[in-house]
Design an enzyme around this catalytic site. Sequence first.
Site, PDB file in Angstrom:
ATOM      1  N   ASP A 150       1.255  -0.567   0.315  1.00  0.00           N
ATOM      2  CA  ASP A 150      -0.040  -0.255   0.147  1.00  0.00           C
ATOM      3  C   ASP A 150       1.099   1.435  -0.413  1.00  0.00           C
ATOM      4  OD1 ASP A 150      -2.956  -0.517  -0.068  1.00  0.00           O
ATOM      5  OD2 ASP A 150      -2.401  -2.055   2.200  1.00  0.00           O
ATOM      6  N   ARG A 161       4.222   2.515   3.074  1.00  0.00           N
ATOM      7  CA  ARG A 161       4.728   1.884   3.426  1.00  0.00           C
ATOM      8  C   ARG A 161       6.323   1.560   3.172  1.00  0.00           C
ATOM      9  NH1 ARG A 161       0.325   0.859   6.806  1.00  0.00           N
ATOM     10  NH2 ARG A 161      -1.404   0.363   5.185  1.00  0.00           N
ATOM     11  N   ARG A 171      -7.213  10.168   1.723  1.00  0.00           N
ATOM     12  CA  ARG A 171      -6.895   9.245   0.821  1.00  0.00           C
ATOM     13  C   ARG A 171      -7.342   9.909  -0.257  1.00  0.00           C
ATOM     14  NH1 ARG A 171      -8.123   3.740   2.953  1.00  0.00           N
ATOM     15  NH2 ARG A 171      -7.201   2.936   1.285  1.00  0.00           N
ATOM     16  N   LYS A 173      -8.702   2.359  -7.100  1.00  0.00           N
ATOM     17  CA  LYS A 173      -9.798   2.245  -5.371  1.00  0.00           C
ATOM     18  C   LYS A 173     -10.582   2.686  -5.010  1.00  0.00           C
ATOM     19  CE  LYS A 173      -6.021   1.726  -1.926  1.00  0.00           C
ATOM     20  NZ  LYS A 173      -4.410   0.921  -1.675  1.00  0.00           N
ATOM     21  N   HIS A 174     -11.609   2.336  -3.911  1.00  0.00           N
ATOM     22  CA  HIS A 174     -12.400   1.177  -3.925  1.00  0.00           C
ATOM     23  C   HIS A 174     -13.395   1.004  -4.709  1.00  0.00           C
ATOM     24  CE1 HIS A 174      -9.583   2.005  -0.646  1.00  0.00           C
ATOM     25  NE2 HIS A 174      -9.752   1.247   0.019  1.00  0.00           N
ATOM     26  N   HIS A 226     -13.255  -1.360   7.695  1.00  0.00           N
ATOM     27  CA  HIS A 226     -12.973  -2.207   8.212  1.00  0.00           C
ATOM     28  C   HIS A 226     -13.452  -3.305   9.818  1.00  0.00           C
ATOM     29  CE1 HIS A 226      -9.524   0.053   6.516  1.00  0.00           C
ATOM     30  NE2 HIS A 226      -8.610  -1.928   6.579  1.00  0.00           N
ATOM     31  N   ASP A 248     -10.325  -6.462  -2.382  1.00  0.00           N
ATOM     32  CA  ASP A 248     -10.074  -5.580  -0.928  1.00  0.00           C
ATOM     33  C   ASP A 248     -10.022  -6.479   0.130  1.00  0.00           C
ATOM     34  OD1 ASP A 248      -9.100  -3.734   1.718  1.00  0.00           O
ATOM     35  OD2 ASP A 248     -10.716  -2.109   1.066  1.00  0.00           O
TER      36      ASP A 248
END
Length: 598
Positions: free
Chosen positions: A133, A141, A202, A233-234, A246, A319
């Site tokens: 990511d 990351r 984001r 995405k998404h 999540h 995802d």
Amino acid sequence: MKARLLITSALAAALAPALPQVDLPPAAEHGWVTSTLRHMTLEQKVGQLFVSYVYGGDATNPSAADRAANRSTYGVETPAEVVERYHLGGVVYFSWSHNLDSPRQIATLSNGLQRAALGDGAKGRVPLVIATDQEQGVVLRMPPPAAQFPGAMALGASRSTSDAYTAAEITGRELRAVGIHQPYAPVADVNVNPANPVIGVRSFGADPTLVADLTAAQVAGFERGGGVSAVAKHFPGHGDTDTDSHTGLPVIHHSRQEWERIDAPAFRAAIAAGVDSIMTAHIVVPALDPSGDPATLSPAILTGVLRGELGFDGVIVTDALNMAAVRERYGDARVPVLALKAGADQLLMPPNFALAYHAVLQAVHDGELTERRIDESVRRILALKYRLGLYKSPFVDVDAAEATVGAPDHLAAVTRVTDPTLTAVRNDAGLLPLAPADRSVLVTGWNTAAFAPISTVADGFAERGAQVTARPATLPSDATIAAVAAQAAQHDLTVVLVNKAWDTEVTDPRATQQRLVAALLATGRPVIVVAVRDPYDIAHLPGVETYLVTYSYTRAAMDTLVRALHGALSPRGRLPVTIPVADDPDTPLFPYGHGLTW
């Protein structure tokens, strides 16, 4: 809309640099894919559908703790053995799984995993596609020295498609150098809900046209300039929800017309720009599918809308399947099977890998899934690997990785791209830019050890002659608030960083940031409030006269902030979203496009 797509596609093409292009003959691609597929067992084919994490920084010699984690999760001890046992099609890197340390280490890990995937070179063995990511901004990351660019909303504030392209191009080049092929970016969601807990910065912003343009620019930057595979995405659009997928199952209440106007344009633009992959969202969109199933498990959305209406024939990746939203209605053994039946190709991070893998095999044996259906997805995955050149060059040069990641011209580009993103929202007292003076400064508020924004800002003031006290106060207690306020009363100026201070749920300690700012204002001393994430915080901070937004807390963002505070550069960012009044989301406090300068 067709004309709009042509414009966006032309924009993406115009942004592409004059690099030598290697056109892979369709016949050669088809030949390799068909030949490889013919020699694969069913177990190998099913393994190709899965992308998962592995623990450890070395493919064959991880630490004792990572060996134990792999053994608990997969029944084998090393990352290489995980790849070999399950014929994995892909691996996704995280810092928490100890995959990401230095360019040399990451490149060495990637090479080791590719050797495990290829084995002795027997037919039917294929290279991995490796992902992470790397959205940039608040979701990245790769650790330093990697180039850490502004994230999507910051780029939205600059309005620059060329900067968006540059950020993606350099990010892609650095990822490819260490053997990573998918950045799981760009985010094509349109953040029209200020209470969105999972997308926010984001997203490029709240305007569908802006999001579409910047999405297309980044697709081109990643794929044409960076040599990696973009993942938009998404789908079908995660921007209008106040539920985090999540932890819960979001429902998007857009009508079909609203979806076409708000959510669809960015994905249409990504497809027009040639995006290789699209990631699904674990969201329910009744206007597209009234069944109540999340998009990840919806044939109507993935096969009907994405493939049928939008014409996308690339790789659909789910995802993460360990997220609560996709697990809410069905068991962990059913989810991967239903995702494939819906039209997905890659299954990302199932919570019980062995269960998911064997569930797909069993579904084929039982006739619920045909091997022909498995072959359709494997063909797309193999074609992606072919186009990435992995069929002939799966390994990377470790020395070249060290030279590429964090190269001086890359870091210079980070500064160049970051500077136009800083947004000055309020300067009512005329405090900024700061007049030259000997002053004592307290820098306080939200902090994280990984980026140390408090220290970066404090060091920037100290370099300019201020007497500085750095006092992190991340989600402070009442006692800490009182102590910090007492310190502020003894300083000429306080700079306080806030991060999602708008989140005022009783169970969420972020609400203490609001009390910290109120206590600092009560001292009567000048206070500069800086939102290092969501721009919406100002609506929940009454009395603030000086307010800026950086959209992230990277070192580059903090350096840009300090230079702007001292007048070394003028803020140029403009809000890519509307900031509404706190208790009246329909009334703008600061409109889309607002931004001050000096």
